[in-house]
Design a protein around this motif. Structure first.
Motif, PDB file in Angstrom:
ATOM      1  N   UNK A   1     -25.687  15.255 -12.447  1.00 25.34           N
ATOM      2  CA  UNK A   1     -27.131  15.495 -12.292  1.00 25.34           C
ATOM      3  C   UNK A   1     -27.747  14.843 -13.034  1.00 25.34           C
ATOM      4  N   UNK A   2     -27.482  13.659 -13.464  1.00 24.00           N
ATOM      5  CA  UNK A   2     -28.130  13.428 -14.666  1.00 24.00           C
ATOM      6  C   UNK A   2     -28.898  11.990 -14.245  1.00 24.00           C
ATOM      7  N   UNK A   3     -29.942  12.216 -14.724  1.00 21.29           N
ATOM      8  CA  UNK A   3     -31.003  11.090 -14.495  1.00 21.29           C
ATOM      9  C   UNK A   3     -31.820  10.964 -15.800  1.00 21.29           C
ATOM     10  N   UNK A   4     -31.682  10.191 -16.727  1.00 20.09           N
ATOM     11  CA  UNK A   4     -32.283  10.166 -17.892  1.00 20.09           C
ATOM     12  C   UNK A   4     -33.385   8.965 -18.127  1.00 20.09           C
ATOM     13  N   UNK A   5     -34.805   9.199 -18.247  1.00 18.93           N
ATOM     14  CA  UNK A   5     -35.588   8.404 -18.603  1.00 18.93           C
ATOM     15  C   UNK A   5     -36.412   8.703 -19.965  1.00 18.93           C
ATOM     16  N   UNK A   6     -37.109   7.550 -20.438  1.00 15.87           N
ATOM     17  CA  UNK A   6     -37.956   8.046 -21.651  1.00 15.87           C
ATOM     18  C   UNK A   6     -38.937   9.171 -21.412  1.00 15.87           C
ATOM     19  N   UNK A   7     -39.620   9.437 -22.384  1.00 14.81           N
ATOM     20  CA  UNK A   7     -40.648  10.652 -22.407  1.00 14.81           C
ATOM     21  C   UNK A   7     -40.155  11.877 -21.988  1.00 14.81           C
ATOM     22  N   UNK A   8     -40.912  12.512 -20.941  1.00 17.67           N
ATOM     23  CA  UNK A   8     -40.459  13.884 -20.441  1.00 17.67           C
ATOM     24  C   UNK A   8     -39.592  13.995 -19.338  1.00 17.67           C
ATOM     25  N   UNK A   9     -39.029  12.599 -18.840  1.00 10.75           N
ATOM     26  CA  UNK A   9     -38.225  12.647 -17.786  1.00 10.75           C
ATOM     27  C   UNK A   9     -36.851  12.834 -18.459  1.00 10.75           C
ATOM     28  N   UNK A  10     -36.580  14.009 -18.474  1.00  9.13           N
ATOM     29  CA  UNK A  10     -35.395  14.321 -19.165  1.00  9.13           C
ATOM     30  C   UNK A  10     -33.924  14.249 -18.276  1.00  9.13           C
ATOM     31  N   UNK A  11     -32.827  13.938 -18.913  1.00  8.30           N
ATOM     32  CA  UNK A  11     -31.688  13.892 -17.824  1.00  8.30           C
ATOM     33  C   UNK A  11     -30.996  15.091 -18.176  1.00  8.30           C
TER      34      UNK A  11
ATOM     35  N   UNK B   1     -24.625  33.906  -9.053  1.00  8.18           N
ATOM     36  CA  UNK B   1     -25.716  33.209  -9.720  1.00  8.18           C
ATOM     37  C   UNK B   1     -26.756  34.118  -9.797  1.00  8.18           C
ATOM     38  N   UNK B   2     -27.379  34.232 -11.183  1.00 10.89           N
ATOM     39  CA  UNK B   2     -28.435  34.715 -11.635  1.00 10.89           C
ATOM     40  C   UNK B   2     -29.594  33.440 -11.725  1.00 10.89           C
ATOM     41  N   UNK B   3     -30.612  33.506 -10.794  1.00 16.56           N
ATOM     42  CA  UNK B   3     -31.353  32.676 -10.864  1.00 16.56           C
ATOM     43  C   UNK B   3     -32.357  32.720 -11.838  1.00 16.56           C
ATOM     44  N   UNK B   4     -32.935  31.386 -12.613  1.00 18.76           N
ATOM     45  CA  UNK B   4     -33.487  31.242 -13.704  1.00 18.76           C
ATOM     46  C   UNK B   4     -35.126  31.681 -13.530  1.00 18.76           C
ATOM     47  N   UNK B   5     -35.551  31.472 -12.139  1.00 16.56           N
ATOM     48  CA  UNK B   5     -36.844  31.793 -11.756  1.00 16.56           C
ATOM     49  C   UNK B   5     -37.730  30.794 -12.002  1.00 16.56           C
ATOM     50  N   UNK B   6     -37.366  29.431 -12.353  1.00 17.48           N
ATOM     51  CA  UNK B   6     -38.186  28.230 -12.513  1.00 17.48           C
ATOM     52  C   UNK B   6     -38.660  27.718 -11.208  1.00 17.48           C
ATOM     53  N   UNK B   7     -39.974  27.177 -11.035  1.00 22.29           N
ATOM     54  CA  UNK B   7     -40.157  26.555  -9.648  1.00 22.29           C
ATOM     55  C   UNK B   7     -39.669  25.227  -9.481  1.00 22.29           C
ATOM     56  N   UNK B   8     -38.839  24.839  -8.493  1.00 22.73           N
ATOM     57  CA  UNK B   8     -38.426  23.685  -8.124  1.00 22.73           C
ATOM     58  C   UNK B   8     -38.909  23.017  -6.970  1.00 22.73           C
ATOM     59  N   UNK B   9     -39.351  22.029  -7.129  1.00 19.33           N
ATOM     60  CA  UNK B   9     -40.441  21.167  -6.106  1.00 19.33           C
ATOM     61  C   UNK B   9     -39.900  19.760  -5.594  1.00 19.33           C
TER      62      UNK B   9
ATOM     63  N   UNK C   1     -41.526  24.472 -19.045  1.00 23.21           N
ATOM     64  CA  UNK C   1     -40.560  25.463 -18.585  1.00 23.21           C
ATOM     65  C   UNK C   1     -39.159  25.127 -18.743  1.00 23.21           C
ATOM     66  N   UNK C   2     -38.616  24.256 -18.315  1.00 20.63           N
ATOM     67  CA  UNK C   2     -37.289  23.479 -18.218  1.00 20.63           C
ATOM     68  C   UNK C   2     -36.890  23.456 -19.797  1.00 20.63           C
TER      69      UNK C   2
ATOM     70  N   UNK D   1     -46.563  12.395 -14.693  1.00 16.63           N
ATOM     71  CA  UNK D   1     -47.982  12.617 -14.425  1.00 16.63           C
ATOM     72  C   UNK D   1     -48.157  13.928 -13.848  1.00 16.63           C
ATOM     73  N   UNK D   2     -47.072  14.542 -13.115  1.00 17.40           N
ATOM     74  CA  UNK D   2     -47.029  15.731 -12.465  1.00 17.40           C
ATOM     75  C   UNK D   2     -46.702  16.883 -13.268  1.00 17.40           C
ATOM     76  N   UNK D   3     -46.102  16.465 -14.735  1.00 15.61           N
ATOM     77  CA  UNK D   3     -45.739  17.288 -15.671  1.00 15.61           C
ATOM     78  C   UNK D   3     -44.370  17.915 -15.177  1.00 15.61           C
ATOM     79  N   UNK D   4     -43.267  16.966 -14.587  1.00 17.90           N
ATOM     80  CA  UNK D   4     -42.192  17.444 -13.959  1.00 17.90           C
ATOM     81  C   UNK D   4     -41.043  16.531 -14.752  1.00 17.90           C
TER      82      UNK D   4
END
Length: 271
Positions: free
Chosen positions: A1-11, A85-93, A148-149, A225-228
């Motif tokens: 599940x990994x997609x890595x890009x520069x900046x905040x687009x983490x993989x 599974x214990x969900x972390x509660x982070x919003x997934x969009x 949050x991530x 730009x969406x902070x995601x």
């Protein structure tokens, strides 16, 4: 599940070789462009980046009709699995499921082909963070708030864990699997797979013009730009799967907190 890009687009799994490969793909593609044209440049970029599937792991397009046909129950994981599974509660969009396959678009009189996430359908979460069930050769994409991530740790703090749905007491199936036989592929969906070329046969309006690399940059900028941060998982087939297939239950687990960002069940079938 990994997609890595520069900046905040983490993989999900940070790997320096991916950045090297991307740079090599860009330079090699530019050298080919003048001689063989834009289409070949894109194909070269795909091969060097490792985005093209090998013949041993073919891409299989699954239609909506096929996904609801008779066979194993894929309505969702059983309650005893969800209870693990214990969900972390982070919003997934922007969650969606599809296939990594070929689409077309027009360039004047010519019909061009590219590879991207096709046959897309929305993916709604249940029980906090449980995705709809999937089949082998499908991929899931989603976005999570970057701040949050990252607050939950770095890439070493996250791991994918999978169990056989029918025998969860046997433990994680990926701990003993040989190379290439893991129940998921973490580089299944890239930025250019998400940003299809405009005028595409999928009818997706969130699109861009240009080469694979330019469209990938456009998607990276859009997500940032969406902070995601974008996350994805590709469901593999396996020589280890029995003839009739087997259901696996997987969760993306955060070791420090003991909670998972998301979980899903899928039907792994033989190659």
């Amino acid at each position: 599940m990994t997609v890595i890009s520069s900046g905040k687009l983490t993989t999900l799994i940070a790997c320096a070789t991916l950045f090297t490969a991307a740079a090599q793909a860009q330079g090699l593609g530019d050298r080919f462009k003048n001689v063989l044209g834009e289409k070949v440049k894109d194909e070269v970029e795909d091969v060097v980046r490792g985005q093209v599937e090998t013949p041993t792991t073919p891409i299989t397009e699954v239609s909506a009709q096929e996904s609801t046909s008779s066979g194993p129950d894929l309505s969702g994981p059983a309650a005893n699995l969800v209870g693990l599974t214990k969900c972390a509660g982070l919003s997934l969009t922007n969650a969606m499921i599809g296939n990594v396959g070929t689409y077309t678009f027009q360039q004047g009189f010519s019909t061009e082909e590219r590879t991207g996430l096709i046959n897309r359908r929305d993916a709604a979460f249940s029980d906090g963070c449980i995705l709809p069930s999937m089949r082998a050769h499908e991929a899931v994409y989603m976005e999570v708030d970057t701040n949050a991530y990252e607050a939950m740790g770095n890439s070493n703090d996250w791991t994918m864990q999978c169990l056989k749905s029918a025998a969860p007491s046997e433990g994680a199936v990926n701990d003993s699997e040989p190379k290439g036989e893991y129940p998921y592929k973490v580089t299944g969906v890239s930025e250019k797979d998400m940003m299809l070329h405009c005028g595409n046969s999928e009818g997706i309006s969130e699109c861009a013009e240009g080469s694979n690399s330019s469209r990938a940059s456009a998607w990276s900028d859009l997500v940032e730009s969406r902070g995601k941060t974008m996350l994805s998982v590709y469901m593999t087939a396996s020589t280890l799967a029995p003839a009739g297939g087997e259901k696996l239950y997987c969760q993306y687990y955060n070791k420090p907190s003991g909670k998972s960002l998301f979980a899903f069940e899928y039907l792994r079938t033989p190659r």
